[in-house]
Design a protein around this motif. Structure first.
Motif, PDB file in Angstrom:
ATOM      1  N   TYR A  43       0.839  -1.198   0.000  1.00  0.00           N
ATOM      2  CA  TYR A  43       0.000   0.000   0.000  1.00  0.00           C
ATOM      3  C   TYR A  43       0.873   1.247   0.000  1.00  0.00           C
ATOM      4  CZ  TYR A  43      -4.202  -2.724   1.002  1.00  0.00           C
ATOM      5  OH  TYR A  43      -5.257  -3.605   0.928  1.00  0.00           O
ATOM      6  N   ASP A  44       0.316   2.322  -0.527  1.00  0.00           N
ATOM      7  CA  ASP A  44       0.971   3.631  -0.605  1.00  0.00           C
ATOM      8  C   ASP A  44       2.188   3.620  -1.518  1.00  0.00           C
ATOM      9  OD1 ASP A  44      -0.958   4.667   1.187  1.00  0.00           O
ATOM     10  OD2 ASP A  44       0.204   3.884   2.869  1.00  0.00           O
ATOM     11  N   GLU A  93      -1.482   4.795  -7.721  1.00  0.00           N
ATOM     12  CA  GLU A  93      -1.050   4.601  -6.329  1.00  0.00           C
ATOM     13  C   GLU A  93      -2.047   3.689  -5.621  1.00  0.00           C
ATOM     14  OE1 GLU A  93       0.255   7.041  -2.317  1.00  0.00           O
ATOM     15  OE2 GLU A  93      -0.711   8.121  -3.946  1.00  0.00           O
ATOM     16  N   VAL A 102      -3.807   2.179  -2.561  1.00  0.00           N
ATOM     17  CA  VAL A 102      -4.111   2.662  -1.217  1.00  0.00           C
ATOM     18  C   VAL A 102      -5.153   1.747  -0.577  1.00  0.00           C
ATOM     19  CG1 VAL A 102      -5.065   4.621   0.084  1.00  0.00           C
ATOM     20  CG2 VAL A 102      -3.615   5.041  -1.897  1.00  0.00           C
TER      21      VAL A 102
END
Length: 134
Positions: free
Chosen positions: A28-29, A113, A115
């Motif tokens: 994630y991120d 991205e 998330v």
């Protein structure tokens, strides 16, 4: 000699399994490139802001499930998530990119991205923000 060959085979096979299991692992991120069939789906507003209304979102049905982990757990206990669908949010910053609506019901490769969902507006467990078709 047979034992050595068997042990070598087990080590080699174990290495292949470990390699295979890591190719669908993401964090994630971080930016990620994912492939699958892009769908446009209708979802209901379950947040109460505009109760009873629905909206259209993009969802990427992945070619195969992926594992997503948090490097530093923020929204959970650090347990990896196994994901089959991702909520896709189109990038409006990237000029000259192909709009998502032109690729609905097609197999696509999308970069964005990745998330972890953290609001009621996120309609799948993972969201791909600033998504562009490659």
């Amino acid at each position: 000699m047979k034992k050595i060959i068997i042990v070598m085979f087990m080590i080699f096979a174990g290495g292949l399994l470990a390699y295979k299991s890591n190719e669908n692992q993401y964090y994630y991120d971080k930016y990620a490139t994912l492939t699958g069939i892009l769908k446009e789906v209708t979802v209901e507003d379950d947040m109460g802001y505009e109760s009873g209304k629905s909206t259209q979102i993009y969802v990427l049905k992945l070619d195969s499930p992926i594992t997503i982990m948090e490097e530093t757990p923020v929204f959970g206990d650090g347990t990896p998530d196994i994901i089959e669908e991702v909520h896709v949010v189109e990038s409006f910053e990237e000029k000259g990119t192909k709009p998502l609506k032109t690729s609905v019901d097609k197999r696509v490769k999308i970069k964005g991205e990745l998330v972890k969902a953290h609001t009621g507006y996120h309609k799948r467990d993972a969201v791909l923000f600033d998504a562009v078709i490659e």
